[in-house]
Design a protein around this motif. Structure first.
Motif, PDB file in Angstrom:
ATOM      1  N   SER A  58       0.824  -1.212   0.000  1.00 41.39           N
ATOM      2  CA  SER A  58       0.000   0.000   0.000  1.00 41.39           C
ATOM      3  C   SER A  58       0.857   1.261   0.000  1.00 41.39           C
ATOM      4  O   SER A  58       0.532   2.244  -0.665  1.00 41.39           O
ATOM      5  CB  SER A  58      -0.932   0.000   1.219  1.00 41.39           C
ATOM      6  N   VAL A  59       1.959   1.232   0.763  1.00 40.69           N
ATOM      7  CA  VAL A  59       2.877   2.366   0.789  1.00 40.69           C
ATOM      8  C   VAL A  59       3.469   2.600  -0.596  1.00 40.69           C
ATOM      9  O   VAL A  59       3.544   3.737  -1.086  1.00 40.69           O
ATOM     10  CB  VAL A  59       4.003   2.137   1.818  1.00 40.69           C
ATOM     11  N   ALA A  60       3.894   1.507  -1.239  1.00 34.36           N
ATOM     12  CA  ALA A  60       4.473   1.617  -2.588  1.00 34.36           C
ATOM     13  C   ALA A  60       3.459   2.177  -3.576  1.00 34.36           C
ATOM     14  O   ALA A  60       3.788   3.028  -4.420  1.00 34.36           O
ATOM     15  CB  ALA A  60       4.957   0.241  -3.055  1.00 34.36           C
ATOM     16  N   VAL A  61       2.213   1.736  -3.476  1.00 33.65           N
ATOM     17  CA  VAL A  61       1.151   2.226  -4.356  1.00 33.65           C
ATOM     18  C   VAL A  61       0.930   3.719  -4.131  1.00 33.65           C
ATOM     19  O   VAL A  61       0.807   4.508  -5.082  1.00 33.65           O
ATOM     20  CB  VAL A  61      -0.163   1.453  -4.116  1.00 33.65           C
ATOM     21  N   SER A  62       0.895   4.130  -2.861  1.00 30.70           N
ATOM     22  CA  SER A  62       0.643   5.530  -2.544  1.00 30.70           C
ATOM     23  C   SER A  62       1.750   6.436  -3.058  1.00 30.70           C
ATOM     24  O   SER A  62       1.485   7.499  -3.640  1.00 30.70           O
ATOM     25  CB  SER A  62       0.505   5.692  -1.027  1.00 30.70           C
ATOM     26  N   LEU A  63       3.010   6.046  -2.843  1.00 22.91           N
ATOM     27  CA  LEU A  63       4.135   6.845  -3.319  1.00 22.91           C
ATOM     28  C   LEU A  63       4.146   6.936  -4.844  1.00 22.91           C
ATOM     29  O   LEU A  63       4.491   7.971  -5.416  1.00 22.91           O
ATOM     30  CB  LEU A  63       5.453   6.252  -2.820  1.00 22.91           C
ATOM     31  N   THR A  64       3.745   5.846  -5.492  1.00 23.35           N
ATOM     32  CA  THR A  64       3.665   5.835  -6.953  1.00 23.35           C
ATOM     33  C   THR A  64       2.597   6.810  -7.439  1.00 23.35           C
ATOM     34  O   THR A  64       2.825   7.610  -8.353  1.00 23.35           O
ATOM     35  CB  THR A  64       3.363   4.427  -7.476  1.00 23.35           C
ATOM     36  N   LEU A  65       1.428   6.763  -6.816  1.00 24.99           N
ATOM     37  CA  LEU A  65       0.334   7.655  -7.207  1.00 24.99           C
ATOM     38  C   LEU A  65       0.723   9.119  -7.010  1.00 24.99           C
ATOM     39  O   LEU A  65       0.381   9.979  -7.826  1.00 24.99           O
ATOM     40  CB  LEU A  65      -0.915   7.346  -6.377  1.00 24.99           C
ATOM     41  N   ALA A  66       1.453   9.397  -5.918  1.00 27.13           N
ATOM     42  CA  ALA A  66       1.807  10.776  -5.599  1.00 27.13           C
ATOM     43  C   ALA A  66       2.863  11.347  -6.530  1.00 27.13           C
ATOM     44  O   ALA A  66       3.054  12.571  -6.568  1.00 27.13           O
ATOM     45  CB  ALA A  66       2.294  10.865  -4.152  1.00 27.13           C
ATOM     46  N   ASN A  67       3.551  10.491  -7.267  1.00 28.84           N
ATOM     47  CA  ASN A  67       4.641  10.959  -8.121  1.00 28.84           C
ATOM     48  C   ASN A  67       4.422  10.623  -9.598  1.00 28.84           C
ATOM     49  O   ASN A  67       5.367  10.467 -10.367  1.00 28.84           O
ATOM     50  CB  ASN A  67       5.964  10.378  -7.627  1.00 28.84           C
ATOM     51  N   THR A  68       3.148  10.523  -9.975  1.00 28.00           N
ATOM     52  CA  THR A  68       2.784  10.329 -11.385  1.00 28.00           C
ATOM     53  C   THR A  68       1.767  11.388 -11.770  1.00 28.00           C
ATOM     54  O   THR A  68       1.399  12.248 -10.954  1.00 28.00           O
ATOM     55  CB  THR A  68       2.192   8.921 -11.612  1.00 28.00           C
ATOM     56  N   ASN A  69       1.275  11.321 -12.991  1.00 26.91           N
ATOM     57  CA  ASN A  69       0.343  12.350 -13.467  1.00 26.91           C
ATOM     58  C   ASN A  69      -1.061  12.226 -12.864  1.00 26.91           C
ATOM     59  O   ASN A  69      -1.937  13.022 -13.191  1.00 26.91           O
ATOM     60  CB  ASN A  69       0.264  12.325 -15.000  1.00 26.91           C
ATOM     61  N   VAL A  70      -1.274  11.233 -12.021  1.00 27.79           N
ATOM     62  CA  VAL A  70      -2.589  11.117 -11.362  1.00 27.79           C
ATOM     63  C   VAL A  70      -2.553  11.713  -9.953  1.00 27.79           C
ATOM     64  O   VAL A  70      -3.537  11.619  -9.222  1.00 27.79           O
ATOM     65  CB  VAL A  70      -3.049   9.639 -11.289  1.00 27.79           C
TER      66      VAL A  70
ATOM     67  N   ASP B  77      -2.642  14.791  -8.808  1.00 29.25           N
ATOM     68  CA  ASP B  77      -3.652  15.825  -8.544  1.00 29.25           C
ATOM     69  C   ASP B  77      -5.035  15.210  -8.341  1.00 29.25           C
ATOM     70  O   ASP B  77      -5.793  15.629  -7.455  1.00 29.25           O
ATOM     71  CB  ASP B  77      -3.693  16.834  -9.684  1.00 29.25           C
ATOM     72  N   ASP B  78      -5.358  14.224  -9.187  1.00 22.33           N
ATOM     73  CA  ASP B  78      -6.659  13.553  -9.055  1.00 22.33           C
ATOM     74  C   ASP B  78      -6.751  12.809  -7.720  1.00 22.33           C
ATOM     75  O   ASP B  78      -7.805  12.794  -7.068  1.00 22.33           O
ATOM     76  CB  ASP B  78      -6.865  12.564 -10.207  1.00 22.33           C
ATOM     77  N   PHE B  79      -5.628  12.201  -7.317  1.00 24.32           N
ATOM     78  CA  PHE B  79      -5.592  11.462  -6.055  1.00 24.32           C
ATOM     79  C   PHE B  79      -5.793  12.408  -4.871  1.00 24.32           C
ATOM     80  O   PHE B  79      -6.580  12.126  -3.955  1.00 24.32           O
ATOM     81  CB  PHE B  79      -4.259  10.723  -5.940  1.00 24.32           C
ATOM     82  N   ASN B  80      -5.104  13.545  -4.895  1.00 23.52           N
ATOM     83  CA  ASN B  80      -5.259  14.520  -3.820  1.00 23.52           C
ATOM     84  C   ASN B  80      -6.666  15.118  -3.801  1.00 23.52           C
ATOM     85  O   ASN B  80      -7.227  15.394  -2.736  1.00 23.52           O
ATOM     86  CB  ASN B  80      -4.227  15.645  -3.970  1.00 23.52           C
ATOM     87  N   HIS B  81      -7.227  15.292  -4.998  1.00 26.31           N
ATOM     88  CA  HIS B  81      -8.605  15.800  -5.081  1.00 26.31           C
ATOM     89  C   HIS B  81      -9.568  14.805  -4.429  1.00 26.31           C
ATOM     90  O   HIS B  81     -10.499  15.210  -3.718  1.00 26.31           O
ATOM     91  CB  HIS B  81      -8.992  16.031  -6.540  1.00 26.31           C
ATOM     92  N   LEU B  82      -9.332  13.535  -4.668  1.00 25.93           N
ATOM     93  CA  LEU B  82     -10.171  12.497  -4.058  1.00 25.93           C
ATOM     94  C   LEU B  82     -10.062  12.543  -2.537  1.00 25.93           C
ATOM     95  O   LEU B  82     -11.076  12.481  -1.828  1.00 25.93           O
ATOM     96  CB  LEU B  82      -9.749  11.118  -4.572  1.00 25.93           C
ATOM     97  N   LEU B  83      -8.828  12.663  -2.019  1.00 25.51           N
ATOM     98  CA  LEU B  83      -8.620  12.685  -0.576  1.00 25.51           C
ATOM     99  C   LEU B  83      -9.253  13.914   0.064  1.00 25.51           C
ATOM    100  O   LEU B  83      -9.649  13.868   1.234  1.00 25.51           O
ATOM    101  CB  LEU B  83      -7.122  12.648  -0.257  1.00 25.51           C
ATOM    102  N   ASN B  84      -9.342  14.995  -0.687  1.00 29.79           N
ATOM    103  CA  ASN B  84      -9.910  16.232  -0.144  1.00 29.79           C
ATOM    104  C   ASN B  84     -11.403  16.385  -0.407  1.00 29.79           C
ATOM    105  O   ASN B  84     -12.009  17.386  -0.001  1.00 29.79           O
ATOM    106  CB  ASN B  84      -9.170  17.443  -0.720  1.00 29.79           C
ATOM    107  N   THR B  85     -11.989  15.415  -1.086  1.00 37.43           N
ATOM    108  CA  THR B  85     -13.431  15.442  -1.351  1.00 37.43           C
ATOM    109  C   THR B  85     -14.207  15.374  -0.039  1.00 37.43           C
ATOM    110  O   THR B  85     -13.924  14.545   0.832  1.00 37.43           O
ATOM    111  CB  THR B  85     -13.835  14.255  -2.250  1.00 37.43           C
ATOM    112  N   GLN B  86     -15.188  16.240   0.109  1.00 38.05           N
ATOM    113  CA  GLN B  86     -15.984  16.291   1.335  1.00 38.05           C
ATOM    114  C   GLN B  86     -17.104  15.249   1.301  1.00 38.05           C
ATOM    115  O   GLN B  86     -17.829  15.137   0.317  1.00 38.05           O
ATOM    116  CB  GLN B  86     -16.586  17.688   1.506  1.00 38.05           C
ATOM    117  N   LEU B  87     -17.219  14.514   2.389  1.00 41.85           N
ATOM    118  CA  LEU B  87     -18.278  13.515   2.535  1.00 41.85           C
ATOM    119  C   LEU B  87     -19.015  13.736   3.850  1.00 41.85           C
ATOM    120  O   LEU B  87     -18.423  14.171   4.834  1.00 41.85           O
ATOM    121  CB  LEU B  87     -17.697  12.092   2.531  1.00 41.85           C
ATOM    122  N   GLY B  88     -20.302  13.416   3.858  1.00 41.18           N
ATOM    123  CA  GLY B  88     -21.084  13.528   5.076  1.00 41.18           C
ATOM    124  C   GLY B  88     -22.141  14.605   4.983  1.00 41.18           C
ATOM    125  O   GLY B  88     -22.537  15.013   3.886  1.00 41.18           O
ATOM    126  N   PHE B  89     -22.582  15.058   6.124  1.00 40.71           N
ATOM    127  CA  PHE B  89     -23.629  16.074   6.152  1.00 40.71           C
ATOM    128  C   PHE B  89     -23.382  17.020   7.326  1.00 40.71           C
ATOM    129  O   PHE B  89     -22.690  16.688   8.290  1.00 40.71           O
ATOM    130  CB  PHE B  89     -25.015  15.431   6.270  1.00 40.71           C
TER     131      PHE B  89
END
Length: 390
Positions: free
Chosen positions: A27-39, A41-53
């Motif tokens: 999981s760590v390897a996957v995360s570091l890979t995602l953070a250092n590729t062209n995805v 920004d999309d990954f960070n956008h997903l993490l910052n997406t607001q959920l709930g009410f």
């Protein structure tokens, strides 16, 4: 036939003691890979997406990252708390001499790294407040690395590490509450205290329905979260109120522990790792390792942690106020001290709270990653080598 063989291999892997640790590293390897590729920004956008009410009297709308770190991690801390309580009632921590050692070791593992960091940064205005960064052991990753060794290390070592790390994290949470919390809402703390008191009453009257403790625990999580203190402490407090027994009868605590084990190890922890290790490598980051802040963080975790843990443990045993767990040697404790240098999650959290410059936060995160990777590899290789010599 091939499908049956693959299914058997799959089941055998997830039944092994090292499966959780291996999945965590992937999981760590996957995360570091995602953070250092062209995805990235999309990954960070997903993490910052607001959920709930959110409403006038109820606010439960947070980012995906917050739900993971404050919500899912509370379940992890609940499981760890259950393991600790079971061991204090009927296991390796059931006597004062055994239980006091991880507490004192945790104190040493907090004080020495903080002093190490302060030595390099006491006269630097912007970095001096970061003295709390190398204090906390990342219980999830440390236990994950230790699990990779399976039965090559004493089972008591895992319990000792879990106890040490949870005391360590509780002290870090206390430091955050006192020194890094900008606004503390005491009214929410009083509400949380009322929920904890209700759980203790249920325990006193031997209420064996698990949900009777979990429902107040959910409310306690909400109140603690809104008080300004890290909400994961609600998981630990809830675990302390679950009833258990000293005999072989399966208690409500042990039932819940059994239910939570696989979801935590194979779902919650991998999600947590993917969400929190997405560090984007930038040019010039390595130079930060040579600054006072970078040096303080790296030496605090890599050297301060094992020195603090082992020296305080040695002093406690020498003064005869504690004793080593069964089957655990000083060499084992040295390897455990190295794993204590895996700071990551709480260290990153404190870095974000204590440092007021964005570039300092990035340099701190990189220093934490370097120190944690080194500590994890050193501890793993040392304990593996030690197992071969016995």
């Amino acid at each position: 036939m091939a499908k049956l063989i693959n299914l058997k291999i799959f089941r055998r892997f997830f039944a092994s003691s090292s499966a959780g640790g291996i999945l965590l590293l992937i999981s760590v390897a996957v995360s570091l890979t995602l953070a250092n590729t062209n995805v990235a920004d999309d990954f960070n956008h997903l993490l910052n997406t607001q959920l709930g009410f959110s409403g006038e009297n109820l606010h439960l709308k947070y980012s995906v990252l917050s739900w993971i770190n404050d919500g899912l991690m509370s379940v992890f801390f609940l499981l760890v708390g259950l393991e600790i309580k079971r061991e204090t009632v009927e296991g390796e921590l059931s006597s004062f001499n055994q239980a006091i050692l991880p507490v004192l070791a945790a104190v040493g593992g907090v004080v020495i790294p903080a002093l190490t960091y302060s030595f390099f940064n006491h006269d630097h205005t912007h970095t001096a407040p970061g003295w709390g960064i190398p204090m906390a052991t990342d219980i999830a990753f440390a236990l994950g690395i230790l699990s990779l060794l399976g039965n090559r290390v004493p089972a008591q070592l895992k319990i000792f590490l879990a106890a040490l790390a949870i005391v360590d994290d509780l002290m870090a949470i206390l430091v955050i509450a006192i020194f890094y919390t900008k606004e503390l809402h005491t009214n929410y703390l009083l509400y949380a205290g009322a929920m904890f008191l209700l759980q203790m009453i249920f325990n006193r009257f031997k209420v064996k329905t698990v949900w009777a403790c979990l429902v107040p625990g959910i409310f306690m999580w909400y109140f603690i979260h809104h008080s300004g203190i890290h909400a994961t402490i609600a998981g630990v407090l809830t675990a302390l109120t679950l009833p258990t027994t000293e005999d072989d009868t399966e208690s409500p605590l042990e039932k819940l522990e059994h239910v939570l084990s696989n979801p935590v190890n194979f779902i919650i922890m991998p999600i947590f790792a993917i969400a929190n290790t997405n560090i984007t490598f930038e040019s010039g980051m390595s130079k930060g390792l040579l600054s006072g802040m970078g040096t303080g963080i790296v030496l605090g975790l890599v050297l301060g942690k094992p020195i603090g843990i082992v020296s305080m443990s040695w002093l406690a045993v020498k003064l005869k106020i504690a004793r080593l767990p069964d089957n655990v040697s000083w060499k084992h404790l040295t390897g455990l001290g190295m794993l204590g240098g895996i700071g990551f999650t709480m260290s990153v959290f404190i870095a974000l709270l204590s440092l007021d410059r964005a570039y300092l936060q990035q340099e701190a995160k990189f220093a934490i990653l370097v120190a944690s990777v080194f500590s994890g590899m050193a501890g793993f290789m040392y304990l593996k080598y030690l197992s071969k010599q016995q």
